[in-house]
Design a protein around this motif. Structure first.
Motif, short mmCIF file in Angstrom:
data_model
loop_
_atom_site.label_atom_id
_atom_site.label_comp_id
_atom_site.label_asym_id
_atom_site.label_seq_id
_atom_site.Cartn_x
_atom_site.Cartn_y
_atom_site.Cartn_z
N GLU A 57 -39.81 -40.50 23.08
CA GLU A 57 -39.86 -39.75 23.89
C GLU A 57 -39.34 -39.03 24.10
OE1 GLU A 57 -38.46 -42.84 22.73
OE2 GLU A 57 -38.54 -44.89 24.21
N TYR A 58 -38.95 -38.38 23.09
CA TYR A 58 -38.10 -37.73 22.95
C TYR A 58 -38.72 -35.89 22.76
CZ TYR A 58 -33.97 -34.10 22.40
OH TYR A 58 -33.17 -32.61 23.11
N TYR A 59 -38.81 -35.19 24.14
CA TYR A 59 -40.16 -34.08 23.72
C TYR A 59 -39.23 -32.95 23.52
CZ TYR A 59 -37.57 -33.41 28.05
OH TYR A 59 -36.88 -32.61 29.17
N PRO A 162 -32.11 -21.63 19.01
CA PRO A 162 -33.07 -23.20 19.49
C PRO A 162 -32.41 -24.01 20.31
CG PRO A 162 -33.02 -23.09 17.73
CD PRO A 162 -31.58 -21.92 17.57
N GLY A 163 -33.03 -25.45 20.42
CA GLY A 163 -33.28 -26.16 20.89
C GLY A 163 -32.52 -26.96 22.36
N SER A 164 -32.46 -26.15 23.21
CA SER A 164 -32.20 -26.16 24.10
C SER A 164 -30.39 -26.35 24.42
CB SER A 164 -32.84 -26.83 25.68
OG SER A 164 -31.95 -26.89 26.55
N THR A 165 -29.49 -26.32 23.54
CA THR A 165 -28.12 -26.46 23.51
C THR A 165 -27.60 -25.69 24.46
OG1 THR A 165 -28.49 -26.86 20.68
CG2 THR A 165 -25.94 -26.02 21.65
N GLY A 167 -28.39 -25.42 27.42
CA GLY A 167 -28.55 -26.92 28.25
C GLY A 167 -27.09 -27.48 28.22
N ASN A 168 -26.14 -27.71 27.48
CA ASN A 168 -24.94 -27.81 27.51
C ASN A 168 -23.90 -27.48 28.24
OD1 ASN A 168 -24.82 -29.92 24.15
ND2 ASN A 168 -25.59 -30.53 25.88
N PHE A 169 -23.92 -25.87 28.35
CA PHE A 169 -23.10 -26.08 29.06
C PHE A 169 -23.48 -25.45 31.07
CE2 PHE A 169 -23.24 -24.66 24.95
CZ PHE A 169 -22.04 -24.12 24.33
N ALA A 207 -36.83 -39.71 28.44
CA ALA A 207 -36.02 -38.56 26.91
C ALA A 207 -34.57 -39.38 26.80
CB ALA A 207 -36.21 -37.75 26.97
N TYR A 208 -34.20 -39.51 27.75
CA TYR A 208 -32.36 -39.82 27.51
C TYR A 208 -32.61 -41.16 27.61
CZ TYR A 208 -32.22 -35.08 27.09
OH TYR A 208 -32.15 -33.91 26.72
N ASN A 209 -32.48 -42.09 27.34
CA ASN A 209 -32.64 -43.94 27.59
C ASN A 209 -33.82 -44.72 26.52
OD1 ASN A 209 -30.89 -44.48 29.81
ND2 ASN A 209 -31.89 -42.32 30.68
N VAL A 214 -31.59 -45.17 20.18
CA VAL A 214 -30.75 -44.12 19.16
C VAL A 214 -29.94 -43.62 20.39
CG1 VAL A 214 -30.79 -42.88 17.78
CG2 VAL A 214 -32.72 -44.63 18.29
N THR A 215 -30.13 -42.79 21.45
CA THR A 215 -29.56 -42.32 21.94
C THR A 215 -28.07 -42.47 22.55
OG1 THR A 215 -31.05 -40.96 23.14
CG2 THR A 215 -29.55 -40.63 24.41
N ALA A 216 -28.29 -44.14 22.82
CA ALA A 216 -27.08 -44.64 23.09
C ALA A 216 -25.67 -45.49 22.44
CB ALA A 216 -27.50 -46.07 23.69
N LYS A 217 -26.60 -45.10 21.19
CA LYS A 217 -25.71 -44.86 19.28
C LYS A 217 -25.11 -43.99 19.33
CE LYS A 217 -27.66 -47.89 15.72
NZ LYS A 217 -28.17 -47.52 14.99
N PHE A 218 -25.25 -42.62 19.59
CA PHE A 218 -25.00 -41.77 19.44
C PHE A 218 -24.22 -41.59 21.07
CE2 PHE A 218 -25.89 -36.88 21.40
CZ PHE A 218 -25.58 -35.91 20.29
N ASN A 219 -24.17 -42.03 21.91
CA ASN A 219 -22.98 -41.16 22.75
C ASN A 219 -22.14 -42.33 22.51
OD1 ASN A 219 -21.81 -40.56 24.89
ND2 ASN A 219 -23.33 -41.81 26.13
N THR A 281 -19.64 -37.76 28.75
CA THR A 281 -20.06 -37.05 27.55
C THR A 281 -20.67 -36.07 27.76
OG1 THR A 281 -21.55 -38.88 27.68
CG2 THR A 281 -19.06 -39.06 26.47
N GLU A 282 -21.70 -35.65 28.32
CA GLU A 282 -22.94 -34.24 28.18
C GLU A 282 -23.22 -34.08 29.70
OE1 GLU A 282 -26.47 -34.82 25.96
OE2 GLU A 282 -25.87 -33.12 24.75
N ASN A 283 -23.99 -32.75 29.62
CA ASN A 283 -24.78 -32.46 30.85
C ASN A 283 -25.30 -31.63 29.73
OD1 ASN A 283 -23.14 -32.76 33.21
ND2 ASN A 283 -22.03 -31.28 33.26
N SER A 284 -26.99 -31.67 30.01
CA SER A 284 -27.62 -31.51 29.62
C SER A 284 -28.73 -30.31 30.49
CB SER A 284 -28.80 -32.05 28.86
OG SER A 284 -29.49 -31.70 28.30
N TYR A 285 -28.33 -28.84 30.87
CA TYR A 285 -29.37 -28.35 31.86
C TYR A 285 -30.91 -28.47 32.00
CZ TYR A 285 -25.00 -27.67 34.62
OH TYR A 285 -23.77 -28.41 35.78
C1 AVJ Z 1 -28.65 -30.75 21.64
C2 AVJ Z 1 -27.84 -30.72 23.97
C3 AVJ Z 1 -30.40 -30.04 23.53
O1 AVJ Z 1 -29.19 -32.01 25.28
O2 AVJ Z 1 -31.52 -32.52 24.60
C4 AVJ Z 1 -30.06 -35.51 23.03
C5 AVJ Z 1 -28.48 -33.27 22.70
N1 AVJ Z 1 -28.22 -35.41 24.20
N2 AVJ Z 1 -30.12 -36.45 23.64
C6 AVJ Z 1 -30.28 -32.30 24.74
C7 AVJ Z 1 -29.32 -35.12 23.18
C8 AVJ Z 1 -28.88 -36.66 23.73
C9 AVJ Z 1 -29.57 -32.55 23.18
N3 AVJ Z 1 -28.87 -31.24 22.90
#
Ligand code: AVJ
Length: 323
Positions: A57-59, A162-165, A167-169, A207-209, A214-219, A281-285
């Protein structure tokens, strides 16, 4: 003592030494409660994130890798002879390897990351595979000023983010970070940056569920980290992973929701939770190509090129510093 004074000086500076402890106490005493996503990446969290990148799911990772592979030669065209490649938040070296293989003109690679175990291990492996490349890892939180190795002082510098990091801001913070990166990279710099694109909410939601959770574990690992490093007693089983698309702000939000009313002591501070109350805990714009270009322009960068995958799920931008 005046109650007022106490309310202002709540924390004895001597009690809370580490930035992690300070940020955790500040975030958990704020309303709504929040924690900075950069703390996801302790060694366990960095490993869980690697697992996320392989989920069906995590594209984002798959799409970005496809773009880098397909456009490696075009991207390599931005690297002058003897240039230094500075990667912000390097993590695994999977992406940079594609760039390095296509651009033998790169003389020095500077990975910058806060997760030291992976940073040093990946640096060793790159040295083995690219014996002519100078690999100079910097263990730092790139959201704060850090010093580049003296060896790259005179080299043309290219940023790789890279990685759309990004987007966390918050967009304003993202702009400040891009501006700061420009100052650090210097005149004529290029920045190659990966940015996740707006798309159908159901795809974002999946992608986030992920089904494997695994994403739940990460959180939830964030609570385990707080327990270990700050001697707190969160029971991760009493919190639940929530992730949803906030359409108005074009971002995925991740939260940890308390399953019951509870109190947890953290760094001497008693943190109370209502049932259902969350820690954000996170925003991913998510951006459109145009909205990201506008952000970059506002931070002093000129959009030079953009590449996307076949589904238009993800974008990689080349930006050049405006003179
Ligand atoms: C690494 C910030 C790009 O926002 O998709 C993945 C982190 N959080 N699944 C993202 C993340 C939950 C990821 N970034």
């Amino acid at each position: 003592m005046a109650a007022q004074t106490q309310a202002v000086l709540r924390y004895e500076p001597a009690e809370i030494e580490s930035p992690f402890a300070r940020d955790v106490v500040a975030g958990l005493t704020a309303r709504p409660k929040r924690l900075p996503p950069k703390y996801f990446y302790d060694d366990a969290g960095a490993r869980l994130f690697e697992e996320i990148t392989a989920l069906p799911e995590y594209y984002p990772t798959r799409c970005e890798l496809a773009i880098l592979r397909e456009r490696a030669d075009e991207i390599a065209g931005f690297f002058p002879d003897g240039s230094a490649l500075i990667e912000f938040g390097s993590g695994s070296s999977r992406k940079v390897r594609i760039v390095l293989a296509a651009a033998p003109t790169i003389a020095t690679y500077v990975p910058v990351d806060i997760s030291s175990q992976m940073l040093l291990q990946e640096a060793d492996e790159l040295r083995r595979d690219y014996p002519r490349l100078s690999v100079l890892p910097v263990e730092a939180d790139f959201t704060h000023p850090f010093v580049l190795p003296a060896a790259v002082a005179d080299a043309a510098r290219i940023g790789f983010f890279p990685g759309s990091t990004i987007g966390n801001f918050e967009p304003r913070e993202a702009s400040a970070l891009l501006r700061h990166a420009g100052r650090m990279l210097g005149a004529n710099a290029t920045l190659i940056i990966g940015v996740d694109l707006e798309k159908e909410a159901s795809i974002l939601h999946a992608a986030y569920n992920d089904a494997a959770r695994v994403t739940a574990k990460f959180n939830l690992n964030l609570l385990t980290r707080i327990n270990r490093e700050l001697d707190a007693k969160f029971n991760p089983a009493c919190f639940e992973h929530h992730a949803f698309f906030n359409r108005d702000r074009s971002r995925i939000e991740m939260h940890l929701a308390s399953l019951k009313r509870q109190r947890i002591k953290v760094c001497g501070e008693c943190i109370e939770f209502r049932a259902g109350e969350t820690i954000h805990t996170e925003n991913s714009y998510k951006y459109s190509i145009d909205s990201f270009r506008a952000l970059a322009r506002g931070a002093g960068w000129a959009p030079t090129a953009v590449w996307t995958d076949a589904d238009n799920y993800f974008s990689v931008h080349a930006l050049t510093l405006q003179g």
